[in-house]
Design a protein around this motif. Structure first.
Motif, PDB file in Angstrom:
ATOM      1  N   UNK A  32       0.835  -1.203   0.000  1.00 25.94           N
ATOM      2  CA  UNK A  32       0.000   0.000   0.000  1.00 25.94           C
ATOM      3  C   UNK A  32       0.870   1.253   0.000  1.00 25.94           C
ATOM      4  N   UNK A  33       1.897   1.257   0.812  1.00 33.06           N
ATOM      5  CA  UNK A  33       2.786   2.418   0.877  1.00 33.06           C
ATOM      6  C   UNK A  33       3.517   2.621  -0.447  1.00 33.06           C
ATOM      7  N   UNK A  34       3.992   1.540  -1.040  1.00 27.20           N
ATOM      8  CA  UNK A  34       4.680   1.641  -2.330  1.00 27.20           C
ATOM      9  C   UNK A  34       3.737   2.117  -3.423  1.00 27.20           C
ATOM     10  N   UNK A  35       2.500   1.614  -3.421  1.00 28.31           N
ATOM     11  CA  UNK A  35       1.511   2.040  -4.418  1.00 28.31           C
ATOM     12  C   UNK A  35       1.201   3.524  -4.257  1.00 28.31           C
ATOM     13  N   UNK A  36       1.134   3.993  -3.017  1.00 23.66           N
ATOM     14  CA  UNK A  36       0.847   5.407  -2.777  1.00 23.66           C
ATOM     15  C   UNK A  36       1.980   6.283  -3.282  1.00 23.66           C
ATOM     16  N   UNK A  37       3.200   5.878  -3.047  1.00 30.12           N
ATOM     17  CA  UNK A  37       4.357   6.644  -3.527  1.00 30.12           C
ATOM     18  C   UNK A  37       4.347   6.697  -5.058  1.00 30.12           C
ATOM     19  N   UNK A  38       4.116   5.566  -5.710  1.00 28.07           N
ATOM     20  CA  UNK A  38       4.061   5.537  -7.185  1.00 28.07           C
ATOM     21  C   UNK A  38       2.932   6.418  -7.712  1.00 28.07           C
ATOM     22  N   UNK A  39       1.791   6.402  -7.018  1.00 23.83           N
ATOM     23  CA  UNK A  39       0.653   7.225  -7.422  1.00 23.83           C
ATOM     24  C   UNK A  39       1.039   8.697  -7.378  1.00 23.83           C
ATOM     25  N   UNK A  40       1.660   9.118  -6.289  1.00 21.79           N
ATOM     26  CA  UNK A  40       2.036  10.524  -6.179  1.00 21.79           C
ATOM     27  C   UNK A  40       3.133  10.888  -7.174  1.00 21.79           C
ATOM     28  N   UNK A  41       4.031   9.951  -7.478  1.00 22.61           N
ATOM     29  CA  UNK A  41       5.044  10.229  -8.494  1.00 22.61           C
ATOM     30  C   UNK A  41       4.394  10.453  -9.857  1.00 22.61           C
ATOM     31  N   UNK A  42       3.338   9.693 -10.146  1.00 22.55           N
ATOM     32  CA  UNK A  42       2.635   9.812 -11.423  1.00 22.55           C
ATOM     33  C   UNK A  42       1.629  10.963 -11.430  1.00 22.55           C
ATOM     34  N   UNK A  43       1.257  11.462 -10.255  1.00 22.26           N
ATOM     35  CA  UNK A  43       0.251  12.527 -10.122  1.00 22.26           C
ATOM     36  C   UNK A  43       0.774  13.604  -9.181  1.00 22.26           C
ATOM     37  N   UNK A  44       1.792  14.357  -9.613  1.00 17.50           N
ATOM     38  CA  UNK A  44       2.375  15.376  -8.731  1.00 17.50           C
ATOM     39  C   UNK A  44       1.306  16.360  -8.246  1.00 17.50           C
TER      40      UNK A  44
END
Length: 152
Positions: A32-44
């Motif tokens: 979940x934490x990794x998915x959240x980080x990737x999401x924010x990287x893709x959606x600044x």
């Protein structure tokens, strides 16, 4: 897969099931934490929680809340082929006390904070989360090919 419900399968010890449960929950929190980080990287600039992060959190949450149920506590044996065990399980699910329910709520808050607290979400507040999520578009069809969409 009984360990995903804080139970043990036939031929499995409590210790084995508990170790698998611990690995499962911590793995889902990490995912979940990794998915959240990737999401924010893709959606600044987004402050929303990602669907993928919430999916992993929900998997961990299901296991955690199951562990607070009197039908699951202590990694009880689950064997769907045994009618008596199934009956006993159903009866035990009906016996949750207000104190056990409060333990489940506290455990839920703790898991949310463990999973998303590092991102600044410091308390489990559904209303706050809903306000942070982008509006949803809901479409309905009248059956005659006419579609109407609204943003909620």
């Amino acid at each position: 897969m009984a360990f995903e419900h804080a139970m043990r399968g036939p031929g499995q010890t409590v210790e084995q099931a508990e170790a698998q449960y611990d690995d499962f929950v911590s793995g889902q929190v990490q995912a979940a934490q990794e998915a959240q980080i990737k999401f924010w990287e893709a959606n600044p600039g987004s402050s929303s929680l990602s669907d993928e992060a919430l999916r992993h959190f929900a998997m961990a949450l299901h296991a955690l809340t199951d562990s607070t149920s009197p039908a699951h506590a202590g990694f009880q044996l689950w064997d769907w082929r045994n009618p008596f065990l199934v009956w006993r399980h159903i009866q035990n699910e009906k016996s949750i006390t207000p104190g056990q329910l409060q333990n489940a709520v506290s455990a839920t808050q703790g898991l949310f904070n463990q999973t998303f607290g590092m991102f600044g979400f410091d308390e489990f507040d559904l209303l706050n989360l809903q306000q942070q999520q982008p509006p949803a578009t809901v479409c309905t069809d009248d059956g005659l090919g006419n579609q109407q969409c609204t943003t909620e």
